[in-house]
Each structure stands twice: as structure tokens, then as C-alpha cells.
Design an enzyme around this catalytic site. Sequence first.
Site, PDB file in Angstrom:
ATOM      1  N   HIS A 130       2.864   3.510  -8.965  1.00 38.95           N
ATOM      2  CA  HIS A 130       2.746   2.066  -9.212  1.00 38.95           C
ATOM      3  C   HIS A 130       4.010   1.536  -9.882  1.00 38.95           C
ATOM      4  CE1 HIS A 130      -1.257   2.100  -7.746  1.00 38.95           C
ATOM      5  NE2 HIS A 130      -1.775   2.769  -8.762  1.00 38.95           N
ATOM      6  N   ASP A 185       0.826  -1.205   0.000  1.00 36.48           N
ATOM      7  CA  ASP A 185       0.000   0.000   0.000  1.00 36.48           C
ATOM      8  C   ASP A 185       0.865   1.263   0.000  1.00 36.48           C
ATOM      9  OD1 ASP A 185      -2.290   1.486   0.036  1.00 36.48           O
ATOM     10  OD2 ASP A 185      -2.868   0.991   2.091  1.00 36.48           O
ATOM     11  N   LEU A 240      11.040 -20.390  -4.546  1.00 34.68           N
ATOM     12  CA  LEU A 240       9.945 -19.550  -4.039  1.00 34.68           C
ATOM     13  C   LEU A 240       8.673 -19.689  -4.881  1.00 34.68           C
ATOM     14  CD1 LEU A 240       9.107 -17.063  -2.165  1.00 34.68           C
ATOM     15  CD2 LEU A 240       9.785 -15.624  -4.088  1.00 34.68           C
TER      16      LEU A 240
HETATM   17  C1  FPP Z   1      -1.868   0.248  -3.377  1.00 39.92           C
HETATM   18  O1  FPP Z   1      -1.392   1.569  -3.449  1.00 39.92           O
HETATM   19  C2  FPP Z   1      -1.360  -0.541  -4.488  1.00 39.92           C
HETATM   20  C3  FPP Z   1      -2.136  -1.116  -5.449  1.00 39.92           C
HETATM   21  C4  FPP Z   1      -3.595  -1.014  -5.496  1.00 39.92           C
HETATM   22  C5  FPP Z   1      -1.533  -1.879  -6.531  1.00 39.92           C
HETATM   23  C6  FPP Z   1      -0.315  -2.662  -6.238  1.00 39.92           C
HETATM   24  C7  FPP Z   1       0.470  -2.703  -7.452  1.00 39.92           C
HETATM   25  C8  FPP Z   1       1.808  -2.612  -7.542  1.00 39.92           C
HETATM   26  C9  FPP Z   1       2.721  -2.593  -6.372  1.00 39.92           C
HETATM   27  C10 FPP Z   1       2.384  -2.454  -8.883  1.00 39.92           C
HETATM   28  C11 FPP Z   1       3.171  -3.571  -9.407  1.00 39.92           C
HETATM   29  C12 FPP Z   1       2.677  -4.908  -9.079  1.00 39.92           C
HETATM   30  C13 FPP Z   1       3.215  -6.015  -9.613  1.00 39.92           C
HETATM   31  C14 FPP Z   1       2.797  -7.347  -9.149  1.00 39.92           C
HETATM   32  C15 FPP Z   1       4.231  -5.930 -10.671  1.00 39.92           C
HETATM   33  P1  FPP Z   1      -2.465   2.736  -3.564  1.00 39.92           P
HETATM   34  O2  FPP Z   1      -2.563   3.118  -4.999  1.00 39.92           O
HETATM   35  O3  FPP Z   1      -3.742   2.335  -2.923  1.00 39.92           O
HETATM   36  O4  FPP Z   1      -1.754   3.875  -2.745  1.00 39.92           O
HETATM   37  P2  FPP Z   1      -2.471   5.026  -1.915  1.00 39.92           P
HETATM   38  O5  FPP Z   1      -3.250   4.343  -0.829  1.00 39.92           O
HETATM   39  O6  FPP Z   1      -1.320   5.820  -1.408  1.00 39.92           O
HETATM   40  O7  FPP Z   1      -3.331   5.780  -2.887  1.00 39.92           O
END
Ligand code: FPP
Length: 235
Positions: free
Chosen positions: A38, A21, A132
Site C-alpha cells: 500500500h 488494484d 484537476l
Molecule cells: C487494492 O490492492 C488496493 C486497495 C484496497 C487500497 C488502495 C490504496 C492505496 C493505493 C494506498 C494509497 C492511497 C491513497 C489515496 C494515498 P489489494 O490490497 O486489493 O491488492 P491485492 O489484490 O493484490 O491483494
Amino acid sequence: MLIIEKIDHSQLPKHIAVIMDGNGRWAKKRGLPRILGHRAGEKAVRNIVETCAKLKIKILTLYAFSTENWARPKTEINSLMVLLKTYLRKELKNLLKNNIRLNVIGNISKLPQGTKTELDKVIKKTSRNSGLLLNLALNYGGRQEIVRAVNFLLRKKLKEIKEKDLSDNLYTEGIPDPDLFIRTSGEKRLSNFLLWQLAYSELYFTEVLWPDFNENDLYSAIIEYQRRNRRFGGI
Ligand code: FPP
């Protein structure tokens, strides 16, 4: 003393589950569009996956897209799906080199075709790897997963079920429950992630935003896990 030297390699968590997150806030702090958060998050994924493989952790489950994430703007969803597809394309070589097996949990039928094709390909090509297990949660929701399992069981017309019947019908069938759960960015919720499987996991929360989460942060989480005394309800 380096942080890694404090880890007891004979007491490693077998299975680590992570809610990654804070990508959006990471970008916002820098005045960047969310997608760049992201993208920075993708780099952290690569690093943590390789670190877990090196530590010989058995299973790493990453929450990459939840059933609730469809409520985000279409442009962000599309960018995330493209990011995932390109990550898989770029990463295949590394996954093979590091003996990592890819698996998906969640309803991937709803994902764009390009992303699904890439997922199928990487799952197949890494299926013989014995290191893994990288479990990606995609279009995953814990309650939906439990309801889906119950519906499978109803079709079998059973009169009564046991815990094992339910767990055998989850996406995680055959995978041991997480020992350690990590959520970054200071939020302290489960957000519908692995509701059944996290029943006895140690929960670890850190203020670090996911794109900044590095190997030392992972070591700190493992050290904290090892300090805790897991009793599973006993004394
Ligand atoms: C939460 O941050 C993250 C997500 C909803 C997506 C997770 C995706 C990645 C880490 C990108 C790459 C993934 C892979 C598997 C290659 P948020 O957008 O909710 O952050 P915020 O709460 O600060 O808005």
C-alpha cells in the site's frame, strides 16, 4: 518516439476513474507485508495525480477504500487509514502548488476521526483550486450510492423520476461521468465502483500491479482510449 508524443491533447478524457488494484500481490512477490504494498501504492498515487494535473485532465477518481474493504484484517484497515491521513498531510503543499482540488465520494462518517479531520482540512484548503479535481472514493460502494439516492428521492414523495433526478442525488452530483476507466493487476471486474457513472465509459484493463503503474502506463491507457471509437449507442 516517446509514448507521450502519441497522445492527442485535443482528445483527452475529461474524467478518468481508477481501481488501484494489486498492492497486496506486489508486496507478496517481494516477501513483504501487505502494508508495504500500500505504501508503494501511495507513491504511484502521487505520480499519477501529478501526471494528470500536468496533462490537464479535469477529473481523476481513485478507488481508495470500498465498502467491502472493511472485511480485511483490522491491522490492514488501520494501516490504510493512517497511510491516507499521512498522505493528505504530506500532500497538501503539492496539491496547492499544482492547483488540485480534493473531493471525497462515499460515506466518510465511518472513517476514523483523524483521517476525517485531515480530509476536511485538505478539502477546505484546496476548495478554491481550479485545476484537476481529485476525487477520492472512500468507504464507497456503487449500489449503496444508488440506494442512498433513491431514499433521498423517496423523501421528496415524487411520483416519477428521471435519470437526471437520480444522478443529481449521487455523490458525484455535477461531475461528468468518467470517459475512461482503468483497473490494474489483471482483474476484470467493476467491484461495485461507480456503477451508474460507468455506463458509457471505455474500460481499460492492464496486468501491471498498481505500485508499478507509472506515467507511461497512464499514457498507454489514454492512447488506447483515443483509438476507440465512442458511439454512445449510435452508429
Ligand atoms: C487494492 O490492492 C488496493 C486497495 C484496497 C487500497 C488502495 C490504496 C492505496 C493505493 C494506498 C494509497 C492511497 C491513497 C489515496 C494515498 P489489494 O490490497 O486489493 O491488492 P491485492 O489484490 O493484490 O491483494
